[in-house]
Design an enzyme around this catalytic site. Structure first.
Site, PDB file in Angstrom:
ATOM      1  N   GLU A   1     -10.305   7.326   4.698  1.00 29.04           N
ATOM      2  CA  GLU A   1      -9.213   6.593   5.684  1.00 29.04           C
ATOM      3  C   GLU A   1      -9.186   7.179   6.814  1.00 29.04           C
ATOM      4  O   GLU A   1     -10.232   7.294   7.531  1.00 29.04           O
ATOM      5  CB  GLU A   1      -7.777   6.595   4.798  1.00 29.04           C
ATOM      6  CG  GLU A   1      -8.039   5.889   3.580  1.00 29.04           C
ATOM      7  CD  GLU A   1      -6.587   5.687   2.733  1.00 29.04           C
ATOM      8  OE1 GLU A   1      -5.196   5.982   3.289  1.00 29.04           O
ATOM      9  OE2 GLU A   1      -6.576   6.017   1.574  1.00 29.04           O
TER      10      GLU A   1
ATOM     11  N   ASP B   1       0.884  -1.270   0.028  1.00 28.59           N
ATOM     12  CA  ASP B   1       0.050   0.133  -0.053  1.00 28.59           C
ATOM     13  C   ASP B   1       0.833   1.315  -0.095  1.00 28.59           C
ATOM     14  O   ASP B   1       2.089   1.291   0.246  1.00 28.59           O
ATOM     15  CB  ASP B   1      -0.850   0.037   1.048  1.00 28.59           C
ATOM     16  CG  ASP B   1      -2.198   0.816   0.922  1.00 28.59           C
ATOM     17  OD1 ASP B   1      -2.034   1.588   0.095  1.00 28.59           O
ATOM     18  OD2 ASP B   1      -3.157   0.611   1.762  1.00 28.59           O
TER      19      ASP B   1
HETATM   20  C1  BGC Z   1      -3.274   9.915  -2.444  1.00 27.20           C
HETATM   21  C2  BGC Z   1      -4.239   8.911  -2.402  1.00 27.20           C
HETATM   22  C3  BGC Z   1      -3.767   8.017  -1.350  1.00 27.20           C
HETATM   23  C4  BGC Z   1      -3.274   8.615   0.019  1.00 27.20           C
HETATM   24  C5  BGC Z   1      -2.512   7.964   0.965  1.00 27.20           C
HETATM   25  C6  BGC Z   1      -2.880  10.599  -1.303  1.00 27.20           C
HETATM   26  O1  BGC Z   1      -2.113  11.905  -1.509  1.00 27.20           O
HETATM   27  O2  BGC Z   1      -3.948  10.745  -3.567  1.00 27.20           O
HETATM   28  O3  BGC Z   1      -4.611   7.989  -3.326  1.00 27.20           O
HETATM   29  O4  BGC Z   1      -4.533   6.905  -0.911  1.00 27.20           O
HETATM   30  O5  BGC Z   1      -2.456   9.971  -0.306  1.00 27.20           O
HETATM   31  O6  BGC Z   1      -2.041   8.636   2.154  1.00 27.20           O
HETATM   32  C1  BGC Z   2      -5.201   3.061   0.457  1.00 30.36           C
HETATM   33  C2  BGC Z   2      -5.312   2.320  -0.416  1.00 30.36           C
HETATM   34  C3  BGC Z   2      -5.422   2.857  -1.844  1.00 30.36           C
HETATM   35  C4  BGC Z   2      -3.881   3.504  -2.230  1.00 30.36           C
HETATM   36  C5  BGC Z   2      -3.749   4.096  -3.568  1.00 30.36           C
HETATM   37  C6  BGC Z   2      -3.797   3.917   0.225  1.00 30.36           C
HETATM   38  O1  BGC Z   2      -3.731   5.116   1.044  1.00 30.36           O
HETATM   39  O2  BGC Z   2      -5.138   2.522   1.757  1.00 30.36           O
HETATM   40  O3  BGC Z   2      -6.560   1.697  -0.374  1.00 30.36           O
HETATM   41  O4  BGC Z   2      -5.527   1.841  -2.865  1.00 30.36           O
HETATM   42  O5  BGC Z   2      -3.865   4.282  -1.051  1.00 30.36           O
HETATM   43  O6  BGC Z   2      -4.709   5.352  -3.443  1.00 30.36           O
END
Ligand code: BGC
Ligand code: BGC
Length: 642
Positions: free
Chosen positions: A524, A312
């Site tokens: 999240e 991830d």
């Molecule tokens: C991204 C997301 C990602 C997240 C994780 C963001 O800046 O655009 O896709 O899940 O950071 O911390």
């Molecule tokens: C998330 C994932 C996601 C990834 C890419 C992460 O922060 O936990 O679910 O697929 O970002 O955006």
């Protein structure tokens, strides 16, 4: 600190050290998968031939996934990157209003750059198409998973998978980071809405059905137009963390981990899902990204999963001894492709050095690359023809929007529907007091108000154009219909008046009030909450309900939320109450339900237990003592003659 103490106490009472779960391990209890894939000699021979020709740089490049904001097509070519992603809030040229054609052009440039490498190994582009192709303005936005779990209709899930795959493939993308197979057990977790249910069986059924649809046909070979590679995430136990903390620690024993959190993986991998994303979370103190027991001994060896394991977003960074820019431990534990959005370049250099020093063996590199190439070959990427993508016109098409509206209709759960209580202080008490307030009749004056009535952000939730689903001006919801717009459209058709001023300065007292309210979008850990008492976050909505109710106006509450919440006050002052979750772009679905148009009746049933009070953060259907306000499976219907 409180959480840490509880963690230590729980770990202590289970007589296990947080750092060493070894004493209770039981790999023999994990059965093998029964996937549609077999190790085909032709495929393996093709991989062997490639591996023989690849340099170490080319191999390590395959193992790294960068983000398009930080890696150009030229970087893909020069560093042999195996994959890129466009994360939440990432668009061509940083422009959210990019059209599907712009996306298609950009994905084509990256693809072509990968073909310019010495061995022409095509790149994989991954995206979070988690409720439709949600990063793309104008795409159809389906209800988030929590609502789909309430709809609980496998056929519908298959169709949603098809529509999402077509819209995503039309922009040249081959891989979605979905479905999420989390079994959310403590609804304070910010990702509860990404979970279909607290019941593993529902998660397994929904995950499998949408994966099949995303793959296209019921075939595993992904060769049909408009089919995606899917990702089962986040392996494993992401929904079981203590206190619902995102990226937290799941303290269950191994048998519960297997039966509760792994059963949807069995079902979905058996349906042909080819990639698994490791979880940010820990299992009994050990970070998933760094643990070879679950990623290698169980997933790969016992279950026999032969696709690729993806890390991830910088998920390796949190492992002891690792940094964003280097982490042999994750690769050795079983992460085949590491998501290093920004610092991919140093990660590549450091990984090369780790191979040279022996911290990562050449054999482990070969194995990881083999799995990556296997997925690429099975998905037909080597034969990808940019002229044969689905037409960009499928993005947000009327057919897909109709499907999203149907999905939203089926996801609504009616929690309460009673006759309005006549109030003696009121002169014009409601005429028909014995009938439940819903369905609404035509030719009435209807007040439609509340913070969610005309708010597409609350209606569509996180993972919408931007990562958090916030900061979206109206143009980002191209083609969408708000709930107010949906109601107005229906009322203009069937007769009646919609008013929006809660003080009725310019209108007569309304016959009925529909108050739409709920959570602001989050994604999240931004959505983690200490408690679930809704009116601690928003007192205005219940005050409005209360004021209207006291005036003798029948009230209908439509609640937009990513999880069940304690809404006792709101329930008290609402004659009818609909849990509408995060229904997506088609707000007309709410009007269908309110007016029972086209023979609408409620199909949604709770896939999560509804808590009684703030003390009760996590009632779950299989608890020994189970006393929720509404149990899993609850949901009212209109009387049959409506
Ligand atoms: C991204 C997301 C990602 C997240 C994780 C963001 O800046 O655009 O896709 O899940 O950071 O911390
Ligand atoms: C998330 C994932 C996601 C990834 C890419 C992460 O922060 O936990 O679910 O697929 O970002 O955006």
């Amino acid at each position: 600190m409180r959480q840490l103490l509880i963690g230590l106490l729980l770990a202590g009472s289970a007589a296990i050290g947080t750092a060493d779960p070894l004493p209770t391990l039981n790999p023999g209890a994990w059965p093998a998968l029964d996937t549609p894939f077999r190790a085909l000699p032709q495929v393996e021979a093709r991989i062997d031939a490639l591996l023989r020709r690849m340099t170490l740089e080319e191999k390590v490049g395959q193992m790294v996934q960068a983000e398009i904001r930080f890696a150009s097509p030229a970087d893909v070519r020069d560093f042999h990157l195996g994959s890129v992603l466009s994360g939440g809030g990432s668009w061509p040229d940083g422009n959210p209003l990019s059209s599907p054609e712009d996306w298609r052009r950009l994905t084509g440039e990256y693809h072509n750059a990968s073909l310019e490498t010495r061995l022409s190994i095509p790149l994989l582009w991954g995206v979070d198409a988690v409720h439709g192709h949600n990063n793309v303005v104008g795409a159809t936005l389906f209800p988030h998973n929590i609502g789909l779990g309430a709809a609980n209709n496998a056929r519908l899930m298959y169709e949603i998978g098809r529509a999402t795959a077509l819209e995503t493939a039309a922009t040249g993308i081959d891989w979605t980071f979905a479905p999420t197979l989390a079994v959310a057990r403590d609804d304070r977790w910010g990702r509860t809405y990404e979970s279909y249910s607290e019941d593993p069986a529902t998660v397994a059924r929904m995950g499998t059905a949408i994966a099949r649809g995303l793959h296209g046909a019921q075939e595993p070979d992904n060769s049909v137009t408009g089919s995606l590679i899917t990702t089962a995430k986040h392996f494993i136990g992401d929904g079981g963390t203590l206190a619902g903390t995102d990226r937290g620690d799941t303290l269950t024993n191994e048998s519960t981990l297997r039966t509760r959190h792994a059963s949807a993986y069995y079902a979905t991998l058996n349906a042909g899902t080819q990639t698994v994303m490791a979880s940010f979370s820990s299992w009994r103190g050990a970070k998933l990204h760094g643990g070879s027991y679950l990623l290698t001994t169980i997933l790969r060896e016992r279950m026999g999963f032969d696709g690729l394991v993806l890390g991830d977003w910088n998920g390796h960074e949190v492992i002891d001894g690792c940094k964003i820019r280097s982490c042999a431990t994750a690769i050795n534990a079983g992460v085949d492709m590491v998501m290093v959005p920004e610092h991919w370049r140093s990660f590549i250099y450091n990984t090369l050095e780790d191979v040279v020093t022996g911290a990562i063996s050449a054999a482990r590199v070969d194995e990881a690359v083999r799995r990556i190439l296997r997925v690429k070959i099975r998905a037909g990427l080597f034969e990808k023809d940019l002229d044969k993508l689905p037409s960009a016109s499928v993005v947000g098409s009327p057919e897909h929007r109709a499907l999203a509206r149907e999905a939203a209709r089926q996801s609504l759960v009616l929690l309460k529907n009673e006759p309005p209580i006549p109030d003696q202080r009121i002169k014009h008490a409601p005429t028909s007091v014995r009938e439940p307030v819903l369905p609404l009749r035509a030719n009435q004056t209807i007040l439609v108000a509340g913070n969610g009535a005309d708010d597409l952000a609350r209606q569509t939730g996180g993972w919408t154009v931007t990562w958090q689903g916030t900061d979206n001006p109206r143009v980002h919801y191209r083609g969408a219909t708000s709930i107010l717009e949906g109601i107005s459209e229906t009322v203009s058709r069937i007769g009646g008046t919609v008013v929006t001023d809660t003080k009725f300065r310019k209108s007569a007292t309304p016959d009925v009030a529909v108050i739409v309210f709920g959570e602001e979008p989050y994604t999240e850990f931004f959505g983690d909450r200490e408690h679930l008492e809704y009116n601690k976050y928003d007192r205005k909505s219940w005050r409005l309900l209360k004021r209207l109710h006291r005036k003798g106006i029948p009230t209908v509450a439509v609640f937009l939320s990513g999880r069940p919440m304690v809404v006792s006050q709101e329930l008290l002052h609402a004659d009818a109450f609909i849990a509408a979750w995060l229904p997506g772009s088609e707000g007309g679905a709410i009007a269908d339900a309110l007016f029972a148009t086209d023979d609408f009746n409620f199909a949604g049933r709770l896939s999560f237990s509804w808590p009684k009070d703030a003390e009760q953060a996590a009632p779950n259907f299989d608890d020994d003592v189970y006393l929720p306000l509404f149990p899993v499976g609850y949901g009212l219907r209109y009387a049959a003659n409506n």
